[in-house]
Design an enzyme around this catalytic site. Structure first.
Site, PDB file in Angstrom:
ATOM      1  N   GLU A 122      23.058  51.650  44.394  1.00 52.32           N
ATOM      2  CA  GLU A 122      24.289  52.179  44.855  1.00 52.32           C
ATOM      3  C   GLU A 122      23.812  53.479  45.224  1.00 52.32           C
ATOM      4  OE1 GLU A 122      27.182  52.782  41.644  1.00 52.32           O
ATOM      5  OE2 GLU A 122      27.073  50.707  41.052  1.00 52.32           O
ATOM      6  N   GLU A 177      24.567  50.797  34.355  1.00 54.28           N
ATOM      7  CA  GLU A 177      24.403  52.254  33.645  1.00 54.28           C
ATOM      8  C   GLU A 177      24.872  52.010  32.172  1.00 54.28           C
ATOM      9  OE1 GLU A 177      26.802  54.911  36.026  1.00 54.28           O
ATOM     10  OE2 GLU A 177      25.709  54.410  37.789  1.00 54.28           O
TER      11      GLU A 177
END
Length: 516
Positions: A285, A138
């Site tokens: 995820e 991220e």
């Protein structure tokens, strides 16, 4: 010295057999590789393994646990040397991560990237099946200052893989937060945040060129929490919906029965807007927390169980998404263990399906979803003694189970299969499981005043078969017997080789090894 005709003939037969057997073994290996390649194309459910756990299993015990639970794909946030060593020759596939704080060094130096690949990939592959390297996590949303170096880091790592001739076996990508996609619903209107275009456009070209996936961290939990009253809970949990509750994209008229599919399709539409249509979405995820503070009332065991159980079934149903029914994204559940060392909020430490000691936080309901996650809960649970309980307390519980509880304790008597090791914890575990199974695994039947716990790991060992696995044991006896018969062939390295081929060679040699 001249070689006799008999010796020459024997040598000829030997060479013939050697070549023949080698050819058959090679053919078998090719078939195995083809089969494995086909399996790799199937959608799968993997797990993320974080290590902020106070009592984490040792690497060897962790790998054994993964094998028991039939977990075949894992993601590590960094290259953990001990875990990578323990994974060798297990067929468990692993994504390893490069932490965000290393992107600067790797993105600035090809030599640093080559050194990282040498230490963390080449040193273990192919014994440890590393399938991908995730560069950062991220980065574009959490460390925007590193964004200009993200693609250079990815390209440096790729170049190092090319130099090691591993670029076709191991993919390179970087996981993104869902927030890089704007206007995510309806999916047909989604697009990538345009301020990220300078990174996303060349990154997608790289992924297309190398056949690597777009890695996305997608959490319907957060979508629900940020849009309460707009996004129904049932849609977030994959629960069956009436047509009136399905979300409809007004532009495509596609019906969405769950939030995750809508998030995946939003990523596909965003890529298409940048003229990229050949990159698959990999969900690196997703999950649901089982516990939270007063501000997170929907972080409950029941909701976590529902989300992950339904997610697993959804992937193995191969149903794809409304926009791409032909494509089912593989997913990695966040996460395998509760990371109890994580700081607040409370939910941060409670995303795991298991505690660090491998006991389940909750029991998944995944019947019919293949062999993945052996804690297919309704049928394969056991009751054992908790670690660290004093022997006097355990003895009292054992006496009750074998007495008033009417558990079958015959197998823990002297001379019987479960007597050894002769200690109160071992005997109590057997008695507890006997009582638990006798009571039909009823709620409260595995407690014994707090000294017992439910586990999905079969406590049986050797000839000692616990009551909860006796039925499974009976089903597998035939398999065990067949493997015993082939033990000699296994030692000779003849597994998978045609019996006819071996027979031909033996018949040719018999006249020369028996008395004339």
């Amino acid at each position: 010295m001249a070689i006799s005709k008999v010796t020459h003939f024997l040598l000829t037969i030997f060479v013939f057999c050697h070549v023949l057997l080698s050819t058959v073994k090679s053919s078998t290996l090719v078939q195995e590789i083809k089969q494995q390649s086909q399996e790799d194309k199937e959608p799968f459910v993997g797990v993320n393994i974080g290590t902020d756990v106070s009592k984490l299993l040792s690497p060897n015990d962790l790998v054994s646990f993964l094998q028991v639970e039939k977990i075949t794909h894992i993601r590590l946030y960094e290259a953990n040397t001990d875990i990578l060593k323990a994974l060798a020759k297990t067929k468990i596939r692993v994504i390893i991560g490069i932490p965000n704080n290393q992107i600067l060094a790797i993105g600035s130096s090809n030599a640093t990237a080559a050194s990282w690949i040498g230490r963390n990939v080449v040193a273990y592959y192919p014994e440890t099946l590393i399938t991908a390297v995730a560069v950062g996590d991220e980065v574009l949303t959490t460390v925007p200052s590193s964004a200009p170096l993200l693609l250079p880091a990815i390209e440096s790592v790729y170049s190092a893989l090319v130099a090691a001739n591993l670029h076709t076996q191991i993919k390179i990508s970087t996981p993104h937060a869902a927030s890089i996609v704007l206007d995510a619903f309806p999916p047909s209107q989604a697009f990538f945040n345009q301020s990220l275009s300078s990174v996303m456009v060349p990154l997608l070209r790289f992924l297309s060129k190398t056949g690597s996936p777009l890695m996305m961290n997608l959490y319907p939990y957060y979508v629900f929490m940020e849009n309460k009253g707009v996004v129904p809970l049932d849609n977030s949990l994959f629960k069956p919906l009436t047509p009136s509750k399905e979300m409809v994209d007004p532009n495509t008229l596609l019906h969405y029965t769950n939030v995750l599919d809508a998030m995946i399709d939003a990523a596909y539409v965003s890529m298409k807007n940048l003229n990229v249509t050949d990159v698959a979405v990999l969900v690196t995820e997703t999950g649901w927390p089982s516990r939270g503070d007063s501000k997170e009332p929907y972080a409950t065991i029941d909701n976590a169980d529902a989300y992950n159980s339904n997610l697993i079934r959804h992937v193995f149903d191969h149903s794809g998404t409304p926009l791409h029914p032909e494509l089912t994204s593989s997913v990695y559940i966040y996460e395998l263990f509760n990371e109890d060392l994580r700081s607040s909020p409370v939910s941060e430490a409670n995303w795991g399906m298991f505690y660090g000691n491998s006991t389940p936080v909750y029991l998944l309901h995944v019947s019919g979803s293949g062999t993945f996650l052996a804690n297919d809960t309704t049928n394969q649970t056991y009751c054992i003694a908790v670690d660290g309980v004093d022997s006097k307390t355990l003895q009292a519980a054992l006496d009750w189970a074998c007495g008033p509880g009417r558990a079958n304790c015959s197998e823990i008597q002297a001379g019987e299969d479960c007597y050894q090791p002769s200690n109160v914890k071992n005997h109590a575990s057997y008695a507890f499981d006997s009582y638990y199974q006798k009571e039909g695994k009823a709620p409260g039947s595995c407690d014994f005043k707090g000294v017992a716990m439910i586990t999905t790991t079969d406590p049986s060992r050797g000839n000692c078969i616990f009551p909860g696995s006796q039925e499974v044991s009976n089903r597998t006896k035939d398999v065990v017997n067949s493997t015993e018969v082939s033990g000699g062939a296994k030692k000779l390295g003849l597994i998978g080789i045609s019996g006819n081929t071996v027979a031909i060679c033996i018949l040719l040699l018999i006249p020369f090894v028996t008395p004339w």
